[in-house]
Design an enzyme around this catalytic site. Structure first.
Site, PDB file in Angstrom:
ATOM      1  N   GLU A 472       0.977  -1.092  -0.015  1.00  0.00           N
ATOM      2  CA  GLU A 472      -0.029   0.051  -0.130  1.00  0.00           C
ATOM      3  C   GLU A 472       0.680   1.575  -0.029  1.00  0.00           C
ATOM      4  O   GLU A 472       1.858   1.376   0.927  1.00  0.00           O
ATOM      5  CB  GLU A 472      -0.936  -0.105   1.314  1.00  0.00           C
ATOM      6  CG  GLU A 472      -1.129   1.255   2.060  1.00  0.00           C
ATOM      7  CD  GLU A 472      -1.513   0.787   3.391  1.00  0.00           C
ATOM      8  OE1 GLU A 472      -1.210  -0.187   3.839  1.00  0.00           O
ATOM      9  OE2 GLU A 472      -1.984   1.810   4.003  1.00  0.00           O
ATOM     10  N   ASP A 562      -0.207  -2.356   6.271  1.00  0.00           N
ATOM     11  CA  ASP A 562       0.330  -1.973   7.464  1.00  0.00           C
ATOM     12  C   ASP A 562      -0.665  -2.995   8.793  1.00  0.00           C
ATOM     13  O   ASP A 562      -1.743  -3.278   8.315  1.00  0.00           O
ATOM     14  CB  ASP A 562       0.121  -0.588   8.094  1.00  0.00           C
ATOM     15  CG  ASP A 562       0.993   0.155   7.148  1.00  0.00           C
ATOM     16  OD1 ASP A 562       1.773  -0.213   6.507  1.00  0.00           O
ATOM     17  OD2 ASP A 562       0.491   1.619   6.903  1.00  0.00           O
ATOM     18  N   ASP A 564      -2.266  -2.095  10.911  1.00  0.00           N
ATOM     19  CA  ASP A 564      -3.290  -1.357  11.579  1.00  0.00           C
ATOM     20  C   ASP A 564      -4.707  -1.175  10.846  1.00  0.00           C
ATOM     21  O   ASP A 564      -4.829  -2.151   9.892  1.00  0.00           O
ATOM     22  CB  ASP A 564      -2.875   0.152  11.641  1.00  0.00           C
ATOM     23  CG  ASP A 564      -2.608   0.939  10.180  1.00  0.00           C
ATOM     24  OD1 ASP A 564      -2.946   0.069   9.400  1.00  0.00           O
ATOM     25  OD2 ASP A 564      -1.963   1.712  10.114  1.00  0.00           O
ATOM     26  N   ASP A 566      -6.310   0.740   8.900  1.00  0.00           N
ATOM     27  CA  ASP A 566      -6.352   1.046   7.493  1.00  0.00           C
ATOM     28  C   ASP A 566      -5.845  -0.145   6.784  1.00  0.00           C
ATOM     29  O   ASP A 566      -6.376  -0.159   5.691  1.00  0.00           O
ATOM     30  CB  ASP A 566      -5.532   2.350   7.171  1.00  0.00           C
ATOM     31  CG  ASP A 566      -6.168   3.580   7.293  1.00  0.00           C
ATOM     32  OD1 ASP A 566      -7.465   3.631   7.490  1.00  0.00           O
ATOM     33  OD2 ASP A 566      -5.587   4.740   6.947  1.00  0.00           O
TER      34      ASP A 566
END
Ligand code: 0RA
Length: 697
Positions: A472, A562, A564, A566
């Protein structure tokens, strides 16, 4: 070349991947068949001799099950463990199908055993001449006896994994106890490792008592795990209740502080199933359409409902067993739907300016359907035995479905008009999508020398060795590019959030830039399949099974986002794309998820990487408060070498392979996460937010 991983290295590295050896499946069936045959022969030979001879044969069978459990239940892992439960439950469901029972209670007991109790006729207890033992003991200790012995149910569902019989469960249990209520008495017998340890005895009386209760504790010497998963069992038991209208299944776990219970009972049967699958979608007509009929001993039930979405969900079952690869019942369903709708529309001049007929895909846009057949002798085919093969079923489904569907269309003109308009829209969108796809394809042909600019390709071309990381954003892409081993690892950075497939029509999807890069870089743009979204279910015998994959440019597609929220969102978007548009990629195990760490902790000179909050908590507990913790904000923040060490190096990383265990649940999950309705999504996220758990699709 010295540093390039060898083929075996790369193949062996999927250490935490739950793979299922498909060829084992054929062996299992052959094996069960052989065992049954050899029992049958032994029994015939010893009809008039004493008890002893067949006893020996029986023991051989049981020893064999214990020696080679994988051949009978597929695996001794979590999957195999749950199949033990299904096997026992299916015996009760058979009794229900024969019309003798309407209630099944399944418990995870406090001591970790499983009990399954029904209110059927009870396993017969009188002596079986052939074995010289009670019916109960014969069923419990003879391989394959369950199917041959007694029972007048028209259909033997005998599902479990392979219909191997309760004796296999018994053989793989440390202990097993059966209670039979019959003839006003309560009979009891206990077994250990598949053998009776006492004669059948009467332990009480109960006027009008009926039914069978089987309690078993799997043998930890054989099974790798004894942890039953509540959600897995819930999903399957709910499905069984949907598929058997009116059957009441109670599921209780006594392993919690407060017993946890679910009750499944559906008056609507598979009609309720379809409504359940559509719970988070927007149906465009109020009630699922329901069709039912019986011909030549084949019972056919179909329920379907259209939604405002664009996906097709058609679940097939034969004798309560899911057939993800389709088969004759699904072929009959599809061909009839297409033909009847076209005939009706033509007859009633509803096509207006349409030049061509509606295709199968047009009439299945937005459909949710369950096709359930029950037949006396189901034949399961294909590598994973996940496809129904009985040729007679196709014609029967066609006949029953076409009469009823035609009747529905003729008597429900408002809904019918709505549907036909939707189909015509779908046909127009299909034309547009075709153009968009052709564009992508042409692009990929014209520009194949120059793959997408942002792709950093690897030098190796043998896809046995190669992998592509989908990452990403440019900064993560930068770290990955520097951290990788460029000989076999390619990097494709995507810009932010790709289009949400779940809410877009096909033409939009194929004209999206990020999707185009993904298709061209991976080689999927050139897969034949994109034209008609074939799944394996459509392959004909003799078709080259990997034609779909022959244009792929890499052996692994690894999604690396990631650690997280997102990142999870982007990962889900990419997975949704594969799930909806290239499902065979998931089915064949091409898609992986990288596991980047979330924390780096330093104590003295020692650095450790941790992957979630739980691990961090444990680490801090163990090493006191004088550790230095840093949290990675994203992949882009990691040093290339760190990224290699923790996430990309095949020697040290751990990858998750994406699998689809349960198509129905996977569909619901994607709808929940990515569909139109906001509220179910919020509920889902709130429910799972605290459980940092990998979505196991
Ligand atoms: C064979 C014959 C009969 C019942 C069953 C099997 C039977 C097996 C299981 C396994 C779990 N629950 C079950 N319930 C029934 C009945 C024969 C008769 O009564 O005429």
């Amino acid at each position: 070349m010295e540093n390039l991983k060898t083929k075996t290295d790369l193949l062996e590295e999927n250490n935490n991947v739950d793979t299922q050896d498909q060829s084992i499946q054929q062996q299992i069936d052959q094996n069960v068949q052989d065992e049954q045959d050899s029992n049958a022969i032994a029994v015939t030979h010893h009809v008039d001799t004493e008890y002893g001879a067949s006893q020996i044969q029986v023991l051989e069978g049981i020893e064999h099950v214990r020696a080679r459990p994988g051949m009978y239940i597929g695996s001794t892992g979590e999957r195999g463990l749950h199949h033990l439960v299904y096997e026992v439950v299916d015996n009760s469901v058979d009794e229900a199908l024969a019309g003798h029972c309407d209630k099944v209670e399944v418990n995870i007991e406090a001591n970790g055993s499983i009990s399954v109790k029904d209110n059927g006729r009870g396993i017969p207890v009188d002596i079986v001449p052939k074995t010289g033992k009670s019916g109960l003991e014969t069923v419990m200790t003879t391989l394959g006896a369950g199917g041959k012995f007694g029972g007048d149910s028209g259909y033997k569902v005998s599902g479990g994994l392979h219909g191997v019989g309760v004796s296999v469960v018994n053989a793989l249990s440390e202990w097993c106890e059966v209670e039979v209520r019959r003839n006003g008495k309560i009979y009891f017998q206990r077994y250990e490792k598949g053998k009776a340890i006492e004669d059948i005895k009467i332990i009480g009386e109960e006027e009008n008592g009926r039914g069978t209760k089987v309690t078993f504790y799997p043998d930890k010497e054989i099974m790798e795990t004894l942890d039953f998963d509540y959600d897995t069992l819930t999903t399957r038991l709910r499905e069984i209740a949907f598929l058997n209208r009116g059957l009441n299944i109670t599921f209780t776990s006594y392993q919690e502080v407060e017993p946890k219970q679910e009750i499944f009972y559906y008056e609507g049967g598979i009609k309720s199933f379809v409504a359940y699958l559509n719970e988070n979608k927007e149906p465009i007509h109020p009630e699922p359409i329901y069709v039912q009929g019986v011909k030549d001993n084949v019972s056919v039930e179909i329920a379907l409902q259209y939604t405002s979405g664009y996906n097709e969900v058609v679940l097939g079952f034969a004798n309560n067993i899911n057939t993800p690869d389709g088969g004759t019942h699904i072929t009959g369903f599809r061909s009839t739907l297409t033909r009847v709708v076209n005939d009706y529309a033509k007859k009633n001049n509803l096509f207006k300016d349409m030049e061509q007929n509606l295709t199968g895909e047009d009439v299945r846009e937005g459909i949710t359907a369950v096709v359930s057949v029950k037949i006396p002798d189901p034949q399961f085919e294909g590598q994973t035995k996940a496809k129904l093969g009985n040729t007679e079923v196709r014609g029967i489904v066609e006949q029953i479905f076409s009469e009823n569907l035609n009747h529905f269309l003729e008597t429900n003109s408002a809904v019918t008009k709505l549907l036909i308009n939707k189909f015509i829209d779908a046909a127009r969108a299909r034309e547009a999508a075709k153009k968009a796809r052709e564009l992508v394809r042409r692009k990929s042909v014209l520009e194949s020398a120059t793959l997408p600019g942002k792709l950093s390709d690897c030098s190796e071309t043998d896809k046995e060795f190669t992998e592509i990381y989908i990452v990403e954003g440019d900064s993560a892409g930068g770290s990955a590019k520097q951290g990788r081993d460029r000989r076999f690892q390619a990097i494709l950075p995507l810009k932010g959030k790709i289009l949400n497939i779940e809410r877009a029509r096909e033409d939009k999807i194929y004209s999206n830039n990020e999707i185009q890069s993904l298709l061209i870089a991976t080689g999927l743009a050139n897969a034949k399949d994109l034209d008609n979204k074939l799944t394996e279910a459509d392959l004909l015998p003799g078709d080259e099974p990997d034609f779909y994959f022959s244009k792929l440019r890499y052996g692994k597609i690894i999604i690396m986002t990631d650690a997280d929220v997102d990142g999870a969102h982007i990962r889900t978007l990419i997975l949704t794309f594969f799930f909806r548009f290239a499902k065979p990629m998931i089915e064949k195990g091409y898609i992986y998820i990288a596991q980047p760490p979330l924390y780096r902790v330093e104590k003295g000179k020692k650095t450790t990487y941790l992957f979630n909050g739980k691990q961090l908590e444990a680490y801090v507990k163990e090493h006191g408060k004088d550790v230095q913790i840093s949290r990675f904000k994203g992949l882009g923040e990691m040093m290339p070498l760190q990224l290699w060490d923790t996430t990309m190096n095949p020697e040290t990383r751990s990858l998750l392979k994406v699998t689809i265990d349960d198509a129905a649940e996977a569909d619901r999950m994607f709808t929940t996460l990515m569909g139109e309705k906001v509220e179910p999504r919020r509920d889902f996220i709130e429910r799972y937010a605290l459980e940092v758990k990998n979505l196991d699709i």
